[in-house]
Design a protein around this motif. Structure first.
Motif, PDB file in Angstrom:
ATOM      1  N   ARG A 114     103.234  -5.231  77.993  1.00 13.49           N
ATOM      2  CA  ARG A 114     102.887  -4.102  77.131  1.00 13.49           C
ATOM      3  C   ARG A 114     103.713  -4.122  75.846  1.00 13.49           C
ATOM      4  NH1 ARG A 114     100.388   0.228  80.524  1.00 13.49           N
ATOM      5  NH2 ARG A 114     100.077  -0.709  82.573  1.00 13.49           N
ATOM      6  N   MET A 115     104.976  -4.498  75.945  1.00 11.61           N
ATOM      7  CA  MET A 115     105.815  -4.574  74.752  1.00 11.61           C
ATOM      8  C   MET A 115     105.369  -5.709  73.845  1.00 11.61           C
ATOM      9  SD  MET A 115     109.638  -3.637  76.190  1.00 11.61           S
ATOM     10  CE  MET A 115     110.337  -3.658  74.522  1.00 11.61           C
ATOM     11  N   ARG A 116     104.963  -6.830  74.420  1.00 14.26           N
ATOM     12  CA  ARG A 116     104.463  -7.941  73.615  1.00 14.26           C
ATOM     13  C   ARG A 116     103.213  -7.516  72.849  1.00 14.26           C
ATOM     14  NH1 ARG A 116     106.311 -11.396  70.792  1.00 14.26           N
ATOM     15  NH2 ARG A 116     107.755 -11.977  72.472  1.00 14.26           N
ATOM     16  N   GLN A 117     102.347  -6.740  73.492  1.00 17.93           N
ATOM     17  CA  GLN A 117     101.143  -6.246  72.823  1.00 17.93           C
ATOM     18  C   GLN A 117     101.498  -5.314  71.667  1.00 17.93           C
ATOM     19  OE1 GLN A 117      99.251  -4.549  76.275  1.00 17.93           O
ATOM     20  NE2 GLN A 117      98.118  -6.429  76.761  1.00 17.93           N
ATOM     21  N   ILE A 118     102.487  -4.436  71.889  1.00 25.77           N
ATOM     22  CA  ILE A 118     102.932  -3.535  70.817  1.00 25.77           C
ATOM     23  C   ILE A 118     103.525  -4.332  69.666  1.00 25.77           C
ATOM     24  CG2 ILE A 118     104.591  -1.719  70.225  1.00 25.77           C
ATOM     25  CD1 ILE A 118     104.246  -0.674  73.104  1.00 25.77           C
ATOM     26  N   ALA A 119     104.325  -5.344  69.983  1.00 25.01           N
ATOM     27  CA  ALA A 119     104.942  -6.168  68.952  1.00 25.01           C
ATOM     28  C   ALA A 119     103.878  -6.848  68.086  1.00 25.01           C
ATOM     29  CB  ALA A 119     105.857  -7.209  69.589  1.00 25.01           C
ATOM     30  N   GLU A 120     102.844  -7.344  68.732  1.00 23.05           N
ATOM     31  CA  GLU A 120     101.777  -8.006  67.981  1.00 23.05           C
ATOM     32  C   GLU A 120     100.979  -7.014  67.143  1.00 23.05           C
ATOM     33  OE1 GLU A 120      99.575 -10.083  70.947  1.00 23.05           O
ATOM     34  OE2 GLU A 120     101.129 -11.625  71.246  1.00 23.05           O
ATOM     35  N   GLU A 121     100.704  -5.826  67.699  1.00 28.93           N
ATOM     36  CA  GLU A 121      99.952  -4.808  66.962  1.00 28.93           C
ATOM     37  C   GLU A 121     100.715  -4.314  65.737  1.00 28.93           C
ATOM     38  OE1 GLU A 121      99.361  -1.871  69.907  1.00 28.93           O
ATOM     39  OE2 GLU A 121      97.832  -3.003  71.024  1.00 28.93           O
TER      40      GLU A 121
END
Length: 277
Positions: free
Chosen positions: A110-117
């Motif tokens: 979930r954090m990786r997704q936030i970082a990419e967004e």
């Protein structure tokens, strides 16, 4: 503290700030504990734009979440609470020895997704140098999702982080460690929401009578209480009330571990294998 020890601490703090400044921006996995709270302050010192992320889950005591939110407000930093879903993952609730991998996998994905967004460059967690010596399946998840551990990279131990936190005036410097509630279950015993709540309420009650550091290990219908030797007298002086309260929560038997408190004590049943860490 000797001048030599103080100099070593200064050097490690300087090394940590240098490591942090290598990233243009960061996400911080922030639990509100000693390590991640100090790392949050260090990120402020480094002047790095960052967003602190706290996972909300049934495996995390409600008080810990409240402390994390309060600390982030106090430090006036960007902070976001996200729901994690490890209790919906059979690989987690079946409670194998690498249980922590599945919990951290959920959070770090979930954090990786936030970082990419949000075009954020780095993801940090609060693992310290001592953690590298223990059985930590969550480290595999960190490597899988490119999560860095600046405190460990700077060679900072738990005790050194406490000392630096105290120097920084952080009220977290002497906070007892508070791992997730699933760590109270022996491997192989299924993790359920009612049992998590039972453990949380039992530990909350024991803290309410003045015990500072405690683990209620749940062995089916047996509560095995671990606490430091210096706090055993307080428990024994209140043994009847403690037994009644924990039985009212659903335990059939209440026991005191005479070996006392030991972080990660349930890992003693494992055959240590460096490849699994």
């Amino acid at each position: 503290m000797s001048p030599e020890d103080a100099e070593i601490l200064d050097q490690k703090l300087s090394s940590l700030i240098t490591i942090l400044k290598e990233a243009p921006s960061a996400l911080l996995a922030f639990s509100g504990g000693v390590d991640s709270s100090f790392l949050l302050r260090a990120l402020k010192i480094a002047g790095l734009p960052f967003l602190a992320i706290t996972g909300k889950s049934e495996t995390v005591p409600e008080k810990d979440l409240e402390q994390a939110v309060s600390f982030a407000l106090q430090e006036d930093v960007r902070h976001r609470v996200i729901m994690t879903g490890e209790l919906q993952n059979e690989s987690f609730v079946s409670n194998p020895p690498d249980r922590c991998f599945f919990c951290k996998q959920d959070l770090f994905l979930r954090m990786r997704q936030i970082a990419e967004e949000e075009s954020i460059d780095a993801i940090f967690d609060g693992s310290n140098a001592d953690d590298l010596k223990d059985f930590r399946p969550g480290r595999k998840a960190a490597r899988l999702y490119g999560v860095q551990s600046p405190l460990a990279e700077a060679g900072l131990s738990k005790d050194e982080i406490r000392q630096l936190s105290r120097r920084q005036g952080l009220n977290t410097w002497n906070r007892p460690s508070s791992p997730c509630l699933s760590s109270r279950f022996p491997y192989g015993q299924r993790i359920t929401l009612p049992l998590l709540r039972r453990v949380e309420q039992a530990e909350g009650y024991l803290k309410s009578i003045g015990i500072k550091t405690v683990r209620v290990r749940i062995h089916h219908d047996v509560a095995r209480i671990e606490l430091p030797e210096g706090e055993m007298a307080l428990l024994l002086n209140n043994r009847q009330a403690v037994a009644e309260r924990l039985k009212a929560l659903g335990f059939s038997f209440v026991s005191l571990d005479l070996e006392g408190f030991k972080s990660g004590s349930l890992n003693r049943v494992l055959q240590q294998d460096p490849a699994r860490t």
